[in-house]
Design a protein around this motif. Structure first.
Motif, PDB file in Angstrom:
ATOM      1  N   LYS A  18      -7.006  10.162   5.134  1.00 50.50           N
ATOM      2  CA  LYS A  18      -7.831  10.188   3.923  1.00 50.50           C
ATOM      3  C   LYS A  18      -8.490   8.845   3.657  1.00 50.50           C
ATOM      4  O   LYS A  18      -9.540   8.790   3.008  1.00 50.50           O
ATOM      5  N   GLN A  19      -7.884   7.761   4.127  1.00 53.39           N
ATOM      6  CA  GLN A  19      -8.473   6.446   3.897  1.00 53.39           C
ATOM      7  C   GLN A  19      -9.802   6.276   4.627  1.00 53.39           C
ATOM      8  O   GLN A  19     -10.597   5.409   4.283  1.00 53.39           O
TER       9      GLN A  19
ATOM     10  N   GLU B 170       0.833  -1.196   0.000  1.00 54.68           N
ATOM     11  CA  GLU B 170       0.000   0.000   0.000  1.00 54.68           C
ATOM     12  C   GLU B 170       0.876   1.257   0.000  1.00 54.68           C
ATOM     13  O   GLU B 170       2.048   1.220   0.371  1.00 54.68           O
TER      14      GLU B 170
ATOM     15  N   SER C 140       0.681   3.819   1.924  1.00 58.89           N
ATOM     16  CA  SER C 140       1.087   4.188   3.282  1.00 58.89           C
ATOM     17  C   SER C 140       2.296   3.380   3.738  1.00 58.89           C
ATOM     18  O   SER C 140       3.159   3.890   4.465  1.00 58.89           O
TER      19      SER C 140
END
Length: 508
Positions: free
Chosen positions: A354-355, A157, A159
């Motif tokens: 934001k997720q 991901e 992140s």
């Protein structure tokens, strides 16, 4: 009149002094927000670059490689080919000045101070992508796509990538010699350098990177660079792993099961011929089990052994230079990551946040950040301009807009029982029913503060509800004289009143 070299020199000195005063004046002004500080930094940097360019011109003038300055000074002193004539030089110069003013009798007086003062109002254009948020976050999405679609990267991901991109030493060294990895690291370094120059315009990045190069040369020579230790022995490792332990095999047929590719690698590592069928390769390799290489027939060895060795040495030298260049790029990336440590951490938090947001919430958050960026003060002790009326957080600054929306702090609840007090947000409103102010208001009305009165904020509504509760309790009230039951010896059931009357009469 500024056509002479000495006049140009004087003008350049004056320009430098004026720019230095403007720089000092600009830096003495405390910027009101982070955006203003960024604009001020770029403005000062542009003026410093102008000073450096003008200084280079002065250095060339004073070096006087063509002798023009020396000739002009000599001409002003009256030195001619016939001798020294001061008066002649003076009157020639006076004639030149009069001739100039005769041609331009009404020339405007130029006030240079106004032009330099205008530099304080210049706002340089600083370009940031939407993801970078005016320099608050990094935008590594393009590099992230390169990383997950490469052989040296992993499909993780975004992140997670923000945690690993600053740790190139975790990537296997064998994968770092590809052209893809080299282009990726160069692109990463280019972006970080560009981002740092945009967000920290007054930092001397070239000096920092030159120090990194100096330290890297010493550490690389000593083999102390993380991830590149013993770099000179890198070429010996594959040959050791390519050799097959022949003690586990009794016949050449058993060696065939190893596979043709591994047989080829083992033969190449020993300098033997690698051609032929798998059976021939196995037999050729099995010969080395009991016979030393020095006693083997020369027909088993590759004919181009000497040339291959030379080519291998050249290749090893080229790989060494390439390894050094890649390691230097990694060292520079690590240095920039340490300088941008706070920005990287802020980017991680922003991505995680934001997720959990919808598209509409992300747009509201972005608009709120842009509006706060315009007016946000960097002085922690000063007053904050808060057009959205956001509550203050633990740090004395307005809380983020997304947190404001998450807790529903935009909703107002008024309680008449508490003296028309206003509570912001559903959570604070529900909690206030158990607080002293509301309990005191209920006691003043003579009403018990039970769960029945939750969500009741009007005094009239509370009184009406209490009246209904009292009436309901009156209908369902316990009446022992009518409802309490007694039983005599014969098993007859009476209520309390009937039983007492019969007992007094002696009937039971």
């Amino acid at each position: 009149m500024s056509s002479t070299l000495l006049e140009q020199t004087r003008s350049n000195h004056e320009e430098i002094e004026r720019l230095e005063r403007i720089v000092v004046q600009d830096l003495q002004t405390e910027p009101a927000s982070s955006k203003d500080r960024l604009v001020q930094g770029h403005r000062v940097r542009n003026m410093i670059q102008s000073i450096m360019r003008t200084t280079e011109k002065l250095v060339e003038t004073y070096e006087d490689k063509d002798g023009a300055r020396e000739d002009e000074i000599a001409a002003l002193g009256g030195h001619t080919s016939t001798g020294i004539n001061v008066y002649s030089a003076f009157y020639d110069r006076l004639k030149e000045i009069r001739e100039y003013h005769r041609k331009y009798p009404s020339g405007p007086l130029v006030d240079a101070s106004a032009d330099y003062e205008a530099l304080l109002k210049v706002e340089p254009v600083i370009s940031f992508s939407g993801e970078e948020g005016a320099g608050r976050y990094l935008d590594l999405h393009d590099l992230y796509n390169q990383y997950i679609n490469s052989k040296f990267g992993e499909r993780v991901e975004y992140s997670v990538y923000l945690d690993v991109f600053s740790q190139p030493e975790k990537i296997s060294r064998k994968l770092k010699f590809s052209r893809q990895y080299k282009k990726y690291m160069e692109a990463l370094l280019e972006y970080l350098v560009n981002f740092f120059q945009r967000t920290e315009p007054l930092q001397d990045l070239d000096k920092m990177l030159s120090k990194v190069e100096t330290d890297f040369e010493e550490q690389f020579a000593e083999g102390k660079v993380v991830g590149w230790e013993n770099h000179g022995q890198e070429n010996e490792i594959p040959s050791q792993h390519s050799v097959i332990d022949l003690d586990y095999y009794t016949t050449a047929e058993e060696l065939i099961e190893v596979g043709p590719e591994k047989l080829k690698e083992a033969l190449g590592a020993l300098g033997l011929k690698v051609g032929g069928t798998p059976q021939q390769r196995a037999e050729r390799l099995f010969l080395t089990k009991d016979t030393p290489l020095e006693k083997l027939d020369r027909k088993h060895f590759a004919k181009t052994q000497h040339n291959g060795k030379l080519n291998g040495d050249v290749k090893a030298t080229q790989e060494g230079d390439s390894a050094k260049q890649i390691a230097l790029t990694e060292a520079k990336v690590k240095k920039l990551c340490s300088l941008l440590d706070e920005t990287i951490e802020r980017t991680k938090q922003n991505v995680v946040k934001k997720q959990a947001l919808t598209y509409e919430e992300m747009e509201e958050e972005r608009e709120g950040e842009e509006e706060r960026a315009e007016v946000e003060s960097d002085d922690e002790e000063g007053d904050f301009y808060n057009p959205l009326k956001l509550p203050m957080g633990w740090d004395g600054k307005p809380i983020p807009y997304w947190l404001y929306k998450l807790h529903g702090l935009g909703q107002k609840f008024e309680c008449e029982i508490c003296g028309n007090a206003i509570y912001m947000g559903r959570r604070a409103f529900e909690r206030h029913f158990k607080e002293f102010q509301h309990q005191h208001g209920m006691r003043c009305l003579g009403i018990p503060n039970t769960k029945n009165f939750n969500e009741i904020t009007s005094i009239e509504e509370a009184k009406e509800l209490w009246k209904k509760i009292q009436e309901r309790q009156g209908v369902n009230k316990w009446r022992p004289e009518l409802e309490e039951e007694y039983e005599d010896r014969e098993g007859n059931i009476y209520n309390k009143k009937t039983y007492s009357d019969l007992q007094r009469q002696g009937l039971i």
